[in-house]
Design a protein around this motif. Structure first.
Motif, PDB file in Angstrom:
ATOM      1  N   PRO A 242       0.836  -1.211   0.000  1.00  0.00           N
ATOM      2  CA  PRO A 242       0.000   0.000   0.000  1.00  0.00           C
ATOM      3  C   PRO A 242       0.863   1.250   0.000  1.00  0.00           C
ATOM      4  O   PRO A 242       2.037   1.219   0.375  1.00  0.00           O
ATOM      5  CB  PRO A 242      -0.792  -0.130   1.304  1.00  0.00           C
ATOM      6  N   CYS A 315      -3.394  -5.753  -0.108  1.00  0.00           N
ATOM      7  CA  CYS A 315      -3.240  -4.501   0.631  1.00  0.00           C
ATOM      8  C   CYS A 315      -4.093  -3.370   0.075  1.00  0.00           C
ATOM      9  O   CYS A 315      -3.929  -2.217   0.468  1.00  0.00           O
ATOM     10  CB  CYS A 315      -1.778  -4.067   0.637  1.00  0.00           C
ATOM     11  N   ASP A 317      -6.954  -1.040   0.072  1.00  0.00           N
ATOM     12  CA  ASP A 317      -7.928  -0.628   1.073  1.00  0.00           C
ATOM     13  C   ASP A 317      -9.342  -0.678   0.515  1.00  0.00           C
ATOM     14  O   ASP A 317      -9.600  -0.246  -0.611  1.00  0.00           O
ATOM     15  CB  ASP A 317      -7.637   0.802   1.554  1.00  0.00           C
ATOM     16  N   CYS A 318     -10.265  -1.216   1.297  1.00  0.00           N
ATOM     17  CA  CYS A 318     -11.670  -1.246   0.896  1.00  0.00           C
ATOM     18  C   CYS A 318     -12.531  -1.149   2.140  1.00  0.00           C
ATOM     19  O   CYS A 318     -12.051  -1.325   3.268  1.00  0.00           O
ATOM     20  CB  CYS A 318     -11.993  -2.511   0.101  1.00  0.00           C
ATOM     21  N   GLU A 319     -13.797  -0.860   1.946  1.00  0.00           N
ATOM     22  CA  GLU A 319     -14.713  -0.723   3.067  1.00  0.00           C
ATOM     23  C   GLU A 319     -15.117  -2.106   3.575  1.00  0.00           C
ATOM     24  O   GLU A 319     -15.382  -3.012   2.788  1.00  0.00           O
ATOM     25  CB  GLU A 319     -15.960   0.062   2.646  1.00  0.00           C
ATOM     26  N   ILE A 342      -0.184  -2.659  10.275  1.00  0.00           N
ATOM     27  CA  ILE A 342      -1.563  -2.227  10.039  1.00  0.00           C
ATOM     28  C   ILE A 342      -1.976  -1.159  11.045  1.00  0.00           C
ATOM     29  O   ILE A 342      -2.613  -0.154  10.693  1.00  0.00           O
ATOM     30  CB  ILE A 342      -2.518  -3.433  10.107  1.00  0.00           C
ATOM     31  N   ARG A 345      -0.729   2.403  10.435  1.00  0.00           N
ATOM     32  CA  ARG A 345      -1.394   3.151   9.370  1.00  0.00           C
ATOM     33  C   ARG A 345      -2.587   3.954   9.893  1.00  0.00           C
ATOM     34  O   ARG A 345      -3.100   4.837   9.210  1.00  0.00           O
ATOM     35  CB  ARG A 345      -1.856   2.200   8.261  1.00  0.00           C
ATOM     36  N   SER A 347      -5.771   3.439  10.351  1.00  0.00           N
ATOM     37  CA  SER A 347      -6.919   3.458   9.432  1.00  0.00           C
ATOM     38  C   SER A 347      -7.914   2.369   9.836  1.00  0.00           C
ATOM     39  O   SER A 347      -8.008   1.321   9.189  1.00  0.00           O
ATOM     40  CB  SER A 347      -6.431   3.243   7.997  1.00  0.00           C
ATOM     41  N   THR A 350     -10.894   0.961   7.237  1.00  0.00           N
ATOM     42  CA  THR A 350     -10.630   0.240   5.992  1.00  0.00           C
ATOM     43  C   THR A 350     -10.138  -1.171   6.324  1.00  0.00           C
ATOM     44  O   THR A 350      -9.740  -1.453   7.453  1.00  0.00           O
ATOM     45  CB  THR A 350      -9.571   0.954   5.137  1.00  0.00           C
ATOM     46  N   CYS A 351     -10.203  -2.043   5.337  1.00  0.00           N
ATOM     47  CA  CYS A 351      -9.804  -3.428   5.578  1.00  0.00           C
ATOM     48  C   CYS A 351      -9.004  -3.952   4.398  1.00  0.00           C
ATOM     49  O   CYS A 351      -9.055  -3.393   3.303  1.00  0.00           O
ATOM     50  CB  CYS A 351     -11.037  -4.303   5.827  1.00  0.00           C
ATOM     51  N   TRP A 352      -8.270  -5.017   4.655  1.00  0.00           N
ATOM     52  CA  TRP A 352      -7.507  -5.713   3.616  1.00  0.00           C
ATOM     53  C   TRP A 352      -8.118  -7.081   3.417  1.00  0.00           C
ATOM     54  O   TRP A 352      -8.218  -7.872   4.352  1.00  0.00           O
ATOM     55  CB  TRP A 352      -6.038  -5.857   4.029  1.00  0.00           C
ATOM     56  N   LYS A 389      -8.633  -6.197   9.593  1.00  0.00           N
ATOM     57  CA  LYS A 389      -9.051  -4.831   9.903  1.00  0.00           C
ATOM     58  C   LYS A 389      -8.583  -4.461  11.305  1.00  0.00           C
ATOM     59  O   LYS A 389      -8.692  -5.254  12.236  1.00  0.00           O
ATOM     60  CB  LYS A 389     -10.573  -4.710   9.811  1.00  0.00           C
TER      61      LYS A 389
END
Length: 455
Positions: A242, A315, A317-319, A342, A345, A347, A350-352, A389
């Motif tokens: 990422p 890697c 990022d998505c909801e 993780i 970051r 964040s 967001t999830c991987w 996440k």
């Protein structure tokens, strides 16, 4: 109910005396007793089962197994004598076979039906040895060798002698014969450089190089904390890294890094904690981690699986995706370079996505020529079954396990509830039928149980 198996070195070299004036074998016995006292502080220890195995020649090496009670365990521990050879490989194999004795009958490994983290028998093997050269009747061995053949039915279904809920830890006694004037260093106890260390790491455990009584006590305190309900998984990154995030939370342009610079978080071999239900004391779950092969009804046998499944994650990022009425499983990851990366970051929204291992049919797995995804199309990876996440508080990283190919399923179920009001039309049914064809057949029962009869 955790199983705590102590594997005690009873080779003749354990008769050597340390600066404390006691033999290594006496130190090992005292370490077991102290561990049990420390463990007894935890109310969960009431369900513990203790086993005792030594380096004695089979079957005499098993001093306390499934049938022996606590009193027998303590009596056998007290009467141990150091008179034999350093047959570590054979003793380890006997220990794993003892733990695996009832697994095929209980169906806990669920071969060919996916891997259920909530079907587990958490076991910790603690071996206490002096780290001497391994010996047998044929002479000295430079490397650790575990016998490949096991008398247990079904042992051929797993490539390794251990399972994903069994971890090996080693206390390697290096106490000198004379007291040292050097100041004892505080901090973490280093790993030992003996042959058992690599075996420990393969199972998700570690070794300790013990040089003083104080270090031994520190190690025992650490080992008590290692008694956790969970399974070990290999997490491997797929695809590009990422974009880095600066201190202000803004995505920075990619930095040029050496192709030969290893990234520790790219591949991690760690435990996921499987918490028991507070009311029943038994773990509860809904969805498996997929097998690495596509089940073939025409194959008379199942291909052997690795003890630890490989979960590849992307890697990008998505909801995170969740909908009402459809259950999911959440497992916390043991701290590792991956969880640290993780969390740094910052964040949590967001999830991987995690995808299953390359899915091959049983025949293709043997030939190892063609990669087949669950859709029947040729590709390197199957469909996602969950995601990684960070928690909202950024204190840990969780693995969410969902239905197989959930990015396709969840929008369809959402339409079923909100648009069709549980009365699907023909187009929806056809779309759902197409989805069912993309999943391994062992998911179909789970789908019917959790989503209801949708057709």
């Amino acid at each position: 109910m955790p199983i705590l198996l102590f594997l005690i070195d009873t080779s003749a070299s354990m008769n050597q005396r340390s600066y404390l004036g006691t033999t290594y074998l006496d130190i090992a016995k005292g370490a077991v007793e102290l561990f049990m006292k420390l463990r007894a502080r935890d109310p969960a220890s009431r369900g513990d089962r203790y086993m005792l195995v030594t380096f004695d020649e089979a079957p005499c090496g098993i001093k306390a197994g499934w049938k022996e009670n606590h009193a027998t365990f303590m009596n056998e521990l007290k009467n141990l004598q150091a008179t034999g050879l350093t047959t570590l490989g054979q003793a380890l194999r006997a220990s794993f076979d003892l733990l695996n004795l009832n697994r095929l009958v209980s169906g806990i490994d669920n071969y060919g039906q996916g891997r259920n983290p909530f079907f587990l028998e958490p076991s910790v093997i603690i071996t206490i040895s002096d780290g001497s050269k391994m010996t047998n009747n044929g002479g000295v061995q430079e490397e650790l060798h575990l016998p490949l053949n096991s008398p247990l039915p079904g042992s051929e279904l797993t490539k390794e002698p251990f399972r994903w809920d069994q971890r090996l830890f080693a206390l390697v006694l290096r106490l000198p014969g004379a007291s040292s004037l050097e100041a004892e260093q505080l901090g973490s106890v280093p790993s030992d450089d003996s042959a058992v260390t690599q075996m420990c790491e393969v199972t998700g455990g570690r070794s300790y190089c013990v040089r003083t009584q104080r270090m031994l006590n520190q190690c025992l305190e650490s080992l008590v904390q290692k008694v956790q309900s969970g399974v070990v998984i290999n997490f491997e990154k797929t695809g590009p890294d990422p974009a880095p995030i600066g201190e202000d939370g803004v995505v920075e342009p990619p930095r040029t890094t050496s192709l030969f610079t290893p990234q520790a978080w790219h591949s991690c071999h760690k435990l996921i904690y499987v918490r028991p239900n507070p009311k029943t004391g038994v773990p509860v779950g809904h969805w498996p981690i997929p097998e690495s092969f596509w089940p073939d009804q025409n194959s008379p046998t199942l291909p052997p699986r690795t003890a630890h499944p490989v979960v590849r994650f992307s890697c990008a990022d998505c909801e995170p995706m969740v909908i009402d009425k459809l259950p999911f499983d959440k497992y916390e990851l043991e701290p590792s370079p991956l969880t640290q990366y993780i969390l740094e970051r910052k964040s949590p929204h967001t999830c991987w996505q995690g995808v299953d291992n390359r899915m091959l049919s049983a025949t293709q797995l043997q030939n190892a020529q063609v990669f087949v995804s669950s859709s029947g199309k040729y590709s390197d990876l199957g469909h996602p079954f969950g995601y990684l996440k960070a928690s909202t508080t950024l204190t840990c990283v969780n693995l969410f396990v969902m239905p197989y190919n959930y990015p396709v399923l969840l929008p369809q179920l959402d339409d079923l509830f909100k648009v069709h009001k549980l009365k699907p039309n023909l187009k929806w049914r056809q779309t759902f039928d197409n989805y069912l064809k993309t999943m391994p057949p062992y998911y179909l029962l789970e789908e019917n149980l959790h989503a209801g009869t949708l057709k």
